[in-house]
Design an enzyme around this catalytic site. Structure first.
Site, PDB file in Angstrom:
ATOM      1  N   ASP A 111       7.994  41.332  -9.913  1.00  0.00           N
ATOM      2  CA  ASP A 111       6.723  40.391  -9.875  1.00  0.00           C
ATOM      3  C   ASP A 111       7.283  38.926  -9.691  1.00  0.00           C
ATOM      4  OD1 ASP A 111       8.055  39.551 -12.094  1.00  0.00           O
ATOM      5  OD2 ASP A 111       6.577  40.522 -13.495  1.00  0.00           O
ATOM      6  N   SER A 112       6.644  37.991  -9.625  1.00  0.00           N
ATOM      7  CA  SER A 112       7.220  36.757  -9.224  1.00  0.00           C
ATOM      8  C   SER A 112       7.475  35.784 -10.543  1.00  0.00           C
ATOM      9  CB  SER A 112       6.050  35.724  -8.869  1.00  0.00           C
ATOM     10  OG  SER A 112       4.934  35.719  -9.572  1.00  0.00           O
ATOM     11  N   GLY A 113       7.505  36.451 -11.739  1.00  0.00           N
ATOM     12  CA  GLY A 113       7.773  35.682 -12.974  1.00  0.00           C
ATOM     13  C   GLY A 113       6.585  34.821 -13.467  1.00  0.00           C
ATOM     14  N   GLY A 114       5.514  34.676 -12.680  1.00  0.00           N
ATOM     15  CA  GLY A 114       4.476  33.732 -13.102  1.00  0.00           C
ATOM     16  C   GLY A 114       4.012  34.126 -14.456  1.00  0.00           C
ATOM     17  N   ASP A 165       2.309  32.859  -8.254  1.00  0.00           N
ATOM     18  CA  ASP A 165       0.731  32.377  -8.442  1.00  0.00           C
ATOM     19  C   ASP A 165       0.709  31.936  -9.785  1.00  0.00           C
ATOM     20  OD1 ASP A 165       1.265  34.705  -9.827  1.00  0.00           O
ATOM     21  OD2 ASP A 165      -0.380  35.779  -9.342  1.00  0.00           O
ATOM     22  N   GLN A 213      -6.525  35.438  -6.659  1.00  0.00           N
ATOM     23  CA  GLN A 213      -6.771  35.109  -7.970  1.00  0.00           C
ATOM     24  C   GLN A 213      -8.287  34.950  -7.803  1.00  0.00           C
ATOM     25  OE1 GLN A 213      -5.331  35.223 -10.878  1.00  0.00           O
ATOM     26  NE2 GLN A 213      -3.265  35.639 -10.235  1.00  0.00           N
ATOM     27  N   GLY A 240      -4.611  38.410 -12.335  1.00  0.00           N
ATOM     28  CA  GLY A 240      -5.490  37.597 -13.145  1.00  0.00           C
ATOM     29  C   GLY A 240      -6.404  38.534 -13.575  1.00  0.00           C
ATOM     30  N   ASP A 290       0.633  48.882 -12.062  1.00  0.00           N
ATOM     31  CA  ASP A 290       1.900  48.857 -13.394  1.00  0.00           C
ATOM     32  C   ASP A 290       1.331  48.421 -14.515  1.00  0.00           C
ATOM     33  OD1 ASP A 290       1.625  45.743 -12.335  1.00  0.00           O
ATOM     34  OD2 ASP A 290       2.829  45.888 -14.198  1.00  0.00           O
ATOM     35  N   HIS A 359       7.350  60.912 -22.361  1.00  0.00           N
ATOM     36  CA  HIS A 359       5.997  61.755 -22.704  1.00  0.00           C
ATOM     37  C   HIS A 359       5.048  60.934 -21.865  1.00  0.00           C
ATOM     38  CE1 HIS A 359       2.478  63.637 -23.467  1.00  0.00           C
ATOM     39  NE2 HIS A 359       2.108  62.384 -23.883  1.00  0.00           N
TER      40      HIS A 359
END
Lengths: 395, 395
Positions: A111-114, A165, A213, A240, A290, A359
């Site tokens: 991901d972008s860390g946002g 973003d 978004q 979002g 995810d 599991h």
């Protein structure tokens, strides 16, 4: 280390090079569900897919060998925010990227860390230039700009990297959501421009996904989806959502956006969700998911099964020596009993968390693999409807 | 569940039945080291052996499958004190014993709970009748007598069970050590008497080991060893060592006691120790060991290797991308790097503890297997001396 990457070596990873190949294999005739195959330098990703979250270069409590042989996701997720802070880009580069650092030969998406900047760090300040924030670990000051985040993701070296973003909270004021969306679009342009200047580092190309978004506003979602679609990226993400809004609103937004995003590219709904959320969104045309839910809830003793959720800490399991899950998807389901797992949780033994995590991830991956099989077999919808009913239950 | 237990079914486990067969295969001609094979209902135990500690029905952070396939100990240890408190004997009996409860088909030895009562519980009171103590979990009051501990160990159902003794601290006043030793001998008589009345429960017999005490006093150790030897048990243990005394005193006591204990029965030195302690005691005639050191130290980031110990948290490993251990004893040694393991410890990720635990146990088992091979090959002593020198090092 790399599997079948020879074809891709030599590509310069600009958007025009399309290192990611997506083949739409089957469209469901009773829903918008699709089965496809993405091909990258690190192997095929059969969609729909769920990506286990490996925040700090590890899926918590799970050996890479268990991921590879037992849970078998074609792709896992790493968090740019966490990896940037620890171990840091210097060590990541020294290792030759995240795949080699953690010993995972399959696909990785970062991901972008946002999202983490907004949810974890203190005193974050969002401006046009980027986001200033304090590390949640030591309070040190940092800045993420679209350009910097692209460079960090080049250094981490995932197969799929995400645009920087702003993920708006729920509920979100319309004017804020609109301004934020437009800034996310401008940040996207800066990401694209910068990626052209910074080549990938480890011999395999990286695919770039922009993010839609627009909060829960239809007109904003429509506008954002159109903008994102216009970029012609190799895959597209919906951000979002799953931030507190009712499930019905999530589904409405996902459907609206999927209908606009190009059909011949994978669609990734970020941060979703429960097993039911996943099946419903597959029916609306989403290909990738995810979520920390299967792993985080596992560590709290909550198991997902085909017949509903189990709180293994409940006293009712104290003397239940039956196998953990009669479905036997992964070895933990047959090698351990409910009473044993309950004991481990009551005694605060970490093996309990390990077992529950394997599991739950095993179940999530079984769920998306089964969805794919049903789409290919043409009976996805009746199966989906049965499963949704059956899983909506506390055992 | 049981392997090759048919021969034993029908035995009544009194001492005269000798369900445990010990074959002395080779005696080293340059030391008192021995290689042997113990045979129980749950399979052979090749000696010398190290038994990983599975306190609460789990070797912390290790799946049973990893124990079985990667670490490969022929026998593991369970703690009677912990299992009695949690999950308790009712659940243990419902499961059909500890083997079935935890899903471990190999051998199990349980201690008598004495050591934990003395070290963990509050306000313990030792009297002739037994020991009153408060649970370290909830402060509830309990009493352990020789009779009760035999019954608990029958219910846990380990293959080898231990006498209830008093483990004296170090240093220990001579008069206290002498009185305590005599009480331990009287408790032994009560254990033996009670075992005759309480049959084993799960179709496989249990072997009973008495314990030599006597602190660090030669005359007491001699007297205790003679008393224990006179019982004619299937195996014999040495307790009250590795409690803080200098290594030389431990070796002196172990040698003195081994020389008195019968040669044709296995000898178990309880709670020992470092890799060096283990090799030195093998040279003195000890066959069995257990210790929390490889697992506990692993969780603190300390690795044992053939070339000394590593504190993986040290900054010096930050950029060392070489395999965890070039020896490659278990999969963790080759699948993960030193830099990756350091990152996991710095980031407080539990996978770090899991990896270090498998590494350390793998190394301990490699060490005792190698010792056995060298005894069989006739060159144990030169190898032992080289290893002791080589391991006495911080890397």
């Amino acid at each position: 280390m790399l599997r079948g990457h020879a074809n891709w070596v030599g590509y310069i990873c600009g958007l025009k090079d399309m290192p990611l190949k997506f083949t739409l294999i089957q469209k469901d005739s009773h829903s918008k569900a699709r089965a496809g195959t993405m091909t990258t330098a690190h192997g095929d990703i059969q969609t729909p897919i769920f990506m286990p979250v490996g925040t700090q270069a590890t899926v918590k409590g799970v050996h890479q060998r268990e991921l590879r042989d037992d849970i078998r996701p074609d792709v896992i997720l790493g968090n740019t925010y966490h990896l940037y802070l620890r171990p840091g880009t210097g060590i990541m580069e020294g290792a030759g990227g995240l795949h080699k650092f953690m010993g995972w030969e399959g696909n990785i998406l970062t991901d972008s860390g946002g999202y983490q900047v907004y949810s974890l760090s203190e005193n974050r300040k969002i401006k046009e230039e980027g986001v200033k924030f304090k590390s949640h670990i030591d309070g040190s000051l940092h800045i993420f700009t679209p350009e910097k985040v692209m460079e960090i993701q080049r250094t981490i070296g995932a197969d799929i990297i995400m645009a920087f973003d702003e993920c708006t909270p729920y509920p979100c004021d319309y004017q804020y959501a609109k301004r934020s969306m437009h800034m996310t679009h401008r940040w996207l342009d800066r990401c694209l421009e910068h990626l052209e200047k910074v080549p990938y580092k480890y011999g395999h190309p990286q695919s770039f996904f922009p993010i839609v978004q627009g909060s829960t506003y239809k007109d904003l979602r429509r506008e954002s989806a159109q903008y994102i679609a216009s970029v012609g990226a190799e895959g597209n993400a919906i951000g979002g959502l799953s931030v507190g809004e009712p499930a019905e609103e999530m589904y409405e937004m996902a459907e609206l956006v999927c209908d606009i995003l190009p059909e011949d590219r994978p669609r990734y709904l970020m941060g979703v969700g429960t097993p039911i959320n996943i099946l419903e969104n597959i029916a609306l045309g989403v290909d990738m998911f995810d979520c920390v839910m299967p792993t985080r809830n596992a560590r709290n003793g909550m198991l997902f099964t085909a017949h509903g959720t189990i709180n293994i800490k409940n006293k009712k399991w104290e003397n239940d020596f039956s196998p953990l899950d009669e479905m036997g998807i992964t070895f933990v389901d047959t090698e351990y009993s409910k009473a044993y797992l309950r004991h481990l949780f009551v005694a605060n033994e970490y093996l309990g968390k390990q077992i529950a995590t394997i599991h739950n991830l095993g179940f999530y991956l079984w769920l998306v693999r089964s969805a794919r099989e049903r789409i290919l077999a043409g009976d996805f919808m009746p199966w989906k409807n049965t499963m949704v009913k059956q899983m909506d239950n506390r055992r």
